[in-house]
Write an enzyme that holds these catalytic residues in place. Sequence first.
Site, PDB file in Angstrom:
ATOM      1  N   ARG A 114       0.611  -1.185  -0.248  1.00 19.39           N
ATOM      2  CA  ARG A 114      -0.112   0.129  -0.096  1.00 19.39           C
ATOM      3  C   ARG A 114       0.914   1.434   0.026  1.00 19.39           C
ATOM      4  NH1 ARG A 114      -4.699  -0.777   4.267  1.00 19.39           N
ATOM      5  NH2 ARG A 114      -5.544   0.869   3.248  1.00 19.39           N
ATOM      6  N   HIS A 167      -7.242   7.902  11.948  1.00 21.32           N
ATOM      7  CA  HIS A 167      -6.975   6.621  11.820  1.00 21.32           C
ATOM      8  C   HIS A 167      -5.465   6.333  11.478  1.00 21.32           C
ATOM      9  CE1 HIS A 167     -11.425   5.095  10.744  1.00 21.32           C
ATOM     10  NE2 HIS A 167     -11.009   5.402  12.049  1.00 21.32           N
ATOM     11  N   CYS A 216      12.703  -0.767  15.152  1.00 19.01           N
ATOM     12  CA  CYS A 216      12.914   0.722  16.001  1.00 19.01           C
ATOM     13  C   CYS A 216      14.440   1.219  16.102  1.00 19.01           C
ATOM     14  CB  CYS A 216      12.455   0.642  17.134  1.00 19.01           C
ATOM     15  SG  CYS A 216      12.600   2.268  18.414  1.00 19.01           S
ATOM     16  N   CYS A 219      15.275   1.201  20.029  1.00 23.78           N
ATOM     17  CA  CYS A 219      15.278  -0.051  21.015  1.00 23.78           C
ATOM     18  C   CYS A 219      15.385  -1.245  20.004  1.00 23.78           C
ATOM     19  CB  CYS A 219      14.385  -0.071  21.836  1.00 23.78           C
ATOM     20  SG  CYS A 219      12.692  -0.467  21.268  1.00 23.78           S
ATOM     21  N   SER A 258     -20.214   8.861   3.600  1.00 24.39           N
ATOM     22  CA  SER A 258     -21.697   8.817   4.170  1.00 24.39           C
ATOM     23  C   SER A 258     -21.816   9.216   5.608  1.00 24.39           C
ATOM     24  CB  SER A 258     -22.544   7.628   3.626  1.00 24.39           C
ATOM     25  OG  SER A 258     -23.514   7.455   4.839  1.00 24.39           O
ATOM     26  N   GLN A 284     -24.088   9.898  -2.817  1.00 25.95           N
ATOM     27  CA  GLN A 284     -25.406   9.482  -2.506  1.00 25.95           C
ATOM     28  C   GLN A 284     -25.778  10.006  -1.347  1.00 25.95           C
ATOM     29  OE1 GLN A 284     -22.806   6.911  -2.277  1.00 25.95           O
ATOM     30  NE2 GLN A 284     -22.989   7.572  -0.061  1.00 25.95           N
TER      31      GLN A 284
HETATM   32 ZN    ZN Z   1      11.529   1.332  20.292  1.00 26.75          ZN
END
Ligand code: ZN
EC number: 2.3.1.-
Length: 317
Positions: A114, A167, A216, A219, A258, A284
């Site tokens: 994506r 989100h 990460c 860490c 909607s 719509q």
């Molecule tokens: Zn971390």
Amino acid sequence: MGYYHTVALMLFLHFTTRRLVSQVYCGLKTASAKKQRTCYEMARPSSNMAEFREIFAKAKHITIITGAGVSAESGVPTFRGAGGYWRKWQAQDLATPGAFAKNPSRVWEFYHYRRELMMTKHPNPAHIAMAECEARLNRQGRSVVVITQNIDELHRKAGTKHLLEIHGSLFKTRCTSCGNVTANYKSPICPALAGKGAPDPDAEDTRIPVEDLPRCDDCNGLLRPHVVWFGETLDSDVFTEVEKELEICDLCLVVGTSSLVNPAAMFAPHVSARGVPVAEFNMQSTPATDKFRFHFQGPCGTTLPPALARHETELIS
Ligand SMILES: [Zn+2]
């Protein structure tokens, strides 16, 4: 800013927090999407653009709530509904904490696909109209905020500055160990994912060892996409900001979604209940449309630019 105002604000926040949290808990799930149908008989909201423009010209704080329809007009797939598959799965099969715990490699392949796909997509006229409107109104001392459920960053690409991505984003990661959230535009996001993520139904899982998945910098914990998955709650800091914007806005636009479907389903009715005009721009009308002052039907890339263009009364452009 007297006592009454403060109390009213607190009551509003208290009320909406309690009301909204239960609705927000379902995460990405669309509220009663199946019941959604076009409604022809009921009293229709206004589609009078001149009337909308009069209100728009006077608004000081405009909140724009956007959903998947805005991204769809840029060709961004949602991996939901008919035909919305990656391999043999849909978003709700992979965008869950359980799927990630069971097979982080597969979920990362999906998100890697994506992310890479988004490198080929561009903001459409609706995104651009919102960003240009914000810049222009800011110069007049007026504010525009975009509250979006879209994770593709097309609003940011278009130039929107005041953006609440409820989100999260495809281009942020969060460490599953230390919780660090970082912007990440690397392509590929890690060497092991280079060339992976083919969407074809017969493509095979790569089963990348977990230590070769994105890690990460601080860490070395396993990173995950910083997106809200099914079954997860919204980030409380973002949510607090959303509440603040809903409280101060004097015009609300619902674009490309909607009002039966989140995020508009959570937010727009509260704004409307305060007596603030709400204008829907989508493909719509639905039974919820009837609660709102305006409805402009059609692709938002067509309907939105004239709605947000400079009004003749704007002295600073
Ligand atoms: Zn971390």
